[in-house]
Write a protein that holds these residues in place. Structure first.
Motif: not given
Lengths: 234, 183
Positions: A166-192
């Motif tokens: 799973e790909v995460w980012t931390l836009p701000s400490p208050e908001r906490g980590p947000v998921s950008l999406g999953l990489i299912d086959d351990a391959r490079s992907v575009r995420l929405d």
């Protein structure tokens, strides 16, 4: 002599309380190895304040924390090169992040070169080079800031049955980590991903190993595979 | 003093860790990790970061176990210091990572309550309680904010509305009085 002792006691206390800055603290850690008085003062100071730690109510923790620790333990007395490397990391404050930052600095050029290849038409707003705890480059995240991000994996990941990355980012400490999406086959992907504020310089990006379908809590719960801080593309 | 385990047990466990005994580390984890997560969370203010701190600390406890000697103080104090240092380092790093305002907001909320709650929960029969209690309120508060919440001199000065230089010298004098009282 008594003046010195008072001084040593004061330095030891300020070190133990965390009141020294990072450079001073590192100096104290180095000095104590060759100064028995300082070492003894720090030992005494730690034990003096320890009752304050007993005021902390133990929290209930899930098994996954131990699982993550157990999975990351190096073999004791492993090859000398590995041991010295671990020690070098551990001696630095914030070892993991320090390693990550050092590796990132070396990798920025690579990232910029790759980003040109990945998306010729649209420029990402930020690029983050993600490294593992040893500082090896594992992946690059490009965030386009329009709810789209691209993840390019640069290492082989073994994803056990029933797990996903799973790909995460931390836009701000208050908001906490947000998921950008999953990489299912351990391959490079575009995420929405979800709608987020425009990514900023030094924003944290992270890959974790989560159960299939993604983290059940909406927050990272699994082993951290790689992480890194974004750089604004220029 | 309330202790989670007899110091001797932890000393033995560290020696076993140095020899590669994972069950010994698991033993330390089972006894101490719940409290260590709380201690880290009092400093870094986020549960996920606190767990990360404890995770990294246990790996360090494992790799550094061979360095533990009784001249470094109690085994428990040594273990707890590793976790506090990790948490403080993460806090210092995140101040670079986020804007100052972000961190301030994050830490402002109920942090001061945590600090005072810890003071009220401190074992009243302990020497530390007596000696901290003998300090004047500002000095006591400054020392507690640093140890429990990981506050810097500057943050303490801001919270207590006193000049930075004064804060530093008050804390220094408070610590000195505390050492004398507990000697």
């Amino acid at each position: 002599m008594s003046e010195d002792r008072i001084d040593i006691g004061g330095i030891a206390d300020e070190y133990v309380l965390g009141l020294l800055d990072a450079i001073e603290a590192r100096q104290v850690e180095t000095d104590m190895e060759s100064d028995p008085d300082l070492k003894a003062a720090i030992a005494a100071s730690r034990d003096r304040f320890l009752p304050l730690d007993d005021t902390a109510e133990p929290t209930v923790i899930g098994d996954d924390l131990w699982t993550r620790i157990d999975a990351a333990l190096p073999v004791q007395g492993a090859a000398p090169i590995d041991v010295s490397r671990l020690t070098a990391n551990d001696n630095r404050p914030g070892g993991w992040r320090a390693t990550a930052l050092a590796a990132m600095a070396a990798a920025v050029i690579l990232a910029v070169a790759l980003s040109v290849n990945l998306m010729r038409t649209i420029e990402p707003l930020v690029v983050a080079v993600l490294v593992n705890e040893a500082g090896d480059i594992q992946a690059i995240v490009e965030d386009f800031g329009n709810e789209k991000a691209a993840v390019r994996l640069l290492a082989d990941f073994t994803v056990p049955q029933g797990k996903t990355i799973e790909v995460w980012t931390l836009p701000s400490p208050e908001r906490g980590p947000v998921s950008l999406g999953l990489i299912d086959d351990a391959r490079s992907v575009r995420l929405d991903g979800p709608a987020l504020p425009k990514p900023h310089d030094s924003q944290l990006y992270e890959l974790t190993l989560e159960q299939a379908g993604g983290s059940p809590t909406g927050r990272p719960t699994g082993l951290i595979l790689a992480k890194g801080f974004a750089k604004i593309t220029r | 003093m309330v202790t989670g385990a007899a110091p001797d047990d932890l000393t033995t466990a560290l020696a076993a860790c140095a020899k590669g005994d994972r069950t010994a580390l698991r033993g330390i984890f089972d006894r101490e990790a719940g409290r260590l997560v709380t201690i880290a969370e009092r400093i870094v203010r986020r549960r996920d970061l606190a767990e990360e701190v404890v995770q990294e600390s246990f790996i360090r406890i494992w790799t550094q176990a061979h360095q533990y000697q009784p001249d470094r103080g109690s085994a428990r104090g040594w273990i707890y210091a590793i976790v506090r240092n990790r948490a403080l380092n993460l806090l210092r790093d995140s101040k670079r990572e986020y804007t100052v305002e972000d961190v301030e907001l994050l830490r402002e909320r109920d942090q001061v309550d945590h600090v005072m709650a810890a003071w009220h929960r401190l074992d009243r029969t302990s020497r530390l309680h007596d000696c901290l209690g003998a300090l004047d309120d500002t000095k006591r508060r400054g020392i507690l904010m640093a140890y429990i919440g990981g506050y810097s001199h500057g943050e303490i000065a801001g919270r207590l509305s006193i000049p930075l230089g004064t804060t530093k010298s008050w804390i220094r004098r408070g610590l000195s009085a505390l050492r004398e009282c507990m000697a």
